[in-house]
Design a protein around this motif. Structure first.
Motif, mmCIF file in Angstrom:
data_model
loop_
_atom_site.group_PDB
_atom_site.id
_atom_site.type_symbol
_atom_site.label_atom_id
_atom_site.label_comp_id
_atom_site.label_asym_id
_atom_site.label_seq_id
_atom_site.Cartn_x
_atom_site.Cartn_y
_atom_site.Cartn_z
ATOM 1 N N GLU A 196 -3.106 -11.145 -13.142
ATOM 2 C CA GLU A 196 -1.975 -11.001 -12.216
ATOM 3 C C GLU A 196 -0.904 -10.109 -12.836
ATOM 4 O OE1 GLU A 196 1.412 -13.852 -10.095
ATOM 5 O OE2 GLU A 196 -0.049 -14.719 -11.471
ATOM 6 N N SER A 197 -0.624 -10.315 -14.108
ATOM 7 C CA SER A 197 0.394 -9.520 -14.797
ATOM 8 C C SER A 197 -0.018 -8.057 -14.916
ATOM 9 C CB SER A 197 0.651 -10.109 -16.185
ATOM 10 O OG SER A 197 1.121 -11.438 -16.067
ATOM 11 N N ILE A 198 -1.311 -7.813 -15.110
ATOM 12 C CA ILE A 198 -1.794 -6.428 -15.147
ATOM 13 C C ILE A 198 -1.552 -5.754 -13.797
ATOM 14 C CG2 ILE A 198 -3.875 -4.994 -15.302
ATOM 15 C CD1 ILE A 198 -4.886 -7.050 -17.406
ATOM 16 N N GLY A 199 -1.764 -6.493 -12.718
ATOM 17 C CA GLY A 199 -1.475 -5.948 -11.384
ATOM 18 C C GLY A 199 -0.014 -5.575 -11.229
ATOM 19 N N LEU A 200 0.880 -6.420 -11.756
ATOM 20 C CA LEU A 200 2.318 -6.115 -11.704
ATOM 21 C C LEU A 200 2.638 -4.881 -12.544
ATOM 22 C CD1 LEU A 200 3.742 -9.741 -11.995
ATOM 23 C CD2 LEU A 200 3.824 -8.273 -9.976
ATOM 24 N N CYS A 201 2.024 -4.784 -13.723
ATOM 25 C CA CYS A 201 2.229 -3.604 -14.575
ATOM 26 C C CYS A 201 1.784 -2.332 -13.855
ATOM 27 C CB CYS A 201 1.445 -3.742 -15.875
ATOM 28 S SG CYS A 201 2.076 -4.958 -17.027
ATOM 29 N N GLU A 202 0.612 -2.402 -13.226
ATOM 30 C CA GLU A 202 0.073 -1.238 -12.508
ATOM 31 C C GLU A 202 1.000 -0.836 -11.366
ATOM 32 O OE1 GLU A 202 -2.306 1.905 -11.555
ATOM 33 O OE2 GLU A 202 -2.677 0.584 -13.263
ATOM 34 N N ALA A 203 1.517 -1.825 -10.631
ATOM 35 C CA ALA A 203 2.434 -1.522 -9.520
ATOM 36 C C ALA A 203 3.716 -0.866 -10.043
ATOM 37 C CB ALA A 203 2.762 -2.793 -8.745
ATOM 38 N N ALA A 204 4.249 -1.385 -11.150
ATOM 39 C CA ALA A 204 5.466 -0.811 -11.739
ATOM 40 C C ALA A 204 5.209 0.615 -12.214
ATOM 41 C CB ALA A 204 5.947 -1.691 -12.895
ATOM 42 N N TYR A 205 4.058 0.833 -12.830
ATOM 43 C CA TYR A 205 3.704 2.172 -13.310
ATOM 44 C C TYR A 205 3.615 3.162 -12.149
ATOM 45 C CZ TYR A 205 0.701 5.966 -14.966
ATOM 46 O OH TYR A 205 0.165 7.199 -15.245
ATOM 47 N N ARG A 206 2.946 2.767 -11.084
ATOM 48 C CA ARG A 206 2.801 3.669 -9.933
ATOM 49 C C ARG A 206 4.153 3.987 -9.296
ATOM 50 N NH1 ARG A 206 -2.672 1.481 -6.821
ATOM 51 N NH2 ARG A 206 -4.041 1.629 -8.641
ATOM 52 N N MET A 207 5.026 2.980 -9.211
ATOM 53 C CA MET A 207 6.365 3.223 -8.652
ATOM 54 C C MET A 207 7.150 4.182 -9.532
ATOM 55 S SD MET A 207 7.366 -0.619 -7.353
ATOM 56 C CE MET A 207 8.986 -0.162 -6.741
ATOM 57 N N ALA A 208 7.057 3.982 -10.861
ATOM 58 C CA ALA A 208 7.765 4.865 -11.795
ATOM 59 C C ALA A 208 7.226 6.286 -11.711
ATOM 60 C CB ALA A 208 7.637 4.323 -13.218
ATOM 61 N N LEU A 209 5.916 6.417 -11.613
ATOM 62 C CA LEU A 209 5.271 7.728 -11.524
ATOM 63 C C LEU A 209 5.713 8.465 -10.256
ATOM 64 C CD1 LEU A 209 3.170 9.298 -13.233
ATOM 65 C CD2 LEU A 209 1.410 8.356 -11.730
ATOM 66 N N ASP A 210 5.686 7.740 -9.123
ATOM 67 C CA ASP A 210 6.108 8.345 -7.848
ATOM 68 C C ASP A 210 7.572 8.761 -7.887
ATOM 69 O OD1 ASP A 210 3.584 8.011 -6.837
ATOM 70 O OD2 ASP A 210 4.087 6.264 -5.604
ATOM 71 N N TYR A 211 8.407 7.892 -8.465
ATOM 72 C CA TYR A 211 9.834 8.191 -8.527
ATOM 73 C C TYR A 211 10.083 9.419 -9.405
ATOM 74 C CZ TYR A 211 14.824 7.646 -9.397
ATOM 75 O OH TYR A 211 16.172 7.873 -9.497
ATOM 76 N N ALA A 212 9.450 9.437 -10.585
ATOM 77 C CA ALA A 212 9.662 10.551 -11.514
ATOM 78 C C ALA A 212 9.137 11.866 -10.944
ATOM 79 C CB ALA A 212 8.993 10.243 -12.860
#
Length: 199
Positions: A142-158
């Motif tokens: 579950e935590s890996i899923g949260l990490c992946e979601a945070a990474y994708r959001m950061a990538l899109d934002y950047a």
């Protein structure tokens, strides 16, 4: 019911004044003259505590000190009767949390609630360890899923934020942060899969 998705359950260990110290648990499992069991006591901070089926750790051997006196019970907290829900245990409160709102955390009190002994008397601690190993893996994934979601959001934002003639994901410091996030997630995934295979 659980396999079909019509009901779900929880694992009930923690009690007031007995969080990390399972040897201090005070919930009691009692066997009646007819061989049937009941459980009495309060459990707190129970994930999915509003669910129907609870795996409850309770003391069945009052003369045995420590962990060897604990047993595991499957305890339904309610039953359906004529289209109505009849409670067999009380749902005392739902905890207010900062996050993780998709999962209820509750306090539950059992008062001579009918229970089914799982395995043999005194097997509670061993069974709890088995359940916890699986639960830890589940929380890890579950935590890996949260990490992946945070990474994708950061990538899109950047990638969408321009600065000094290019998007910030192409600036060395930010690109390094994003690469480090991706590497950490890959390592966490490998660790979790290894744990699942070993389990």
């Amino acid at each position: 019911e659980i396999a079909s998705g019509r009901a779900w359950g929880s694992m009930d260990i923690t009690e007031p004044n007995a969080g990390s110290d399972m040897a201090a648990l005070r919930a009691i499992g009692r066997q009646g003259p007819d061989g049937s069991w009941t459980v009495s006591g309060q459990k707190i901070f129970i994930t999915s505590g509003h669910g129907k089926y609870h795996f409850v750790i309770a003391r069945t051997e009052p003369d045995v000190e420590g962990l060897a006196g604990l047993s595991m019970f499957l305890v339904p907290t309610y039953r359906e009767e004529g289209g109505r829900r009849v409670r067999l245990a009380s749902l005392d409160r739902i905890e207010e949390k900062l996050g993780h709102h998709g999962s209820v955390t509750a306090a539950v009190t059992f008062d001579r609630t009918p229970a089914h002994l799982v395995g043999r008397r005194g097997d509670g601690f061993r069974f709890m360890l088995k359940l916890m190993n699986g639960a830890r893996l589940g929380v890890g994934f579950e935590s890996i899923g949260l990490c992946e979601a945070a990474y994708r959001m950061a990538l899109d934002y950047a990638a969408g934020r321009p600065s000094m003639g290019k998007t910030v994901d192409r600036h060395e410091m930010i690109a390094d942060y994003l690469d480090e996030m991706a590497t950490d997630i890959q390592g966490l995934r490998a660790l979790a899969v290894h744990g699942a295979v070993e389990e």
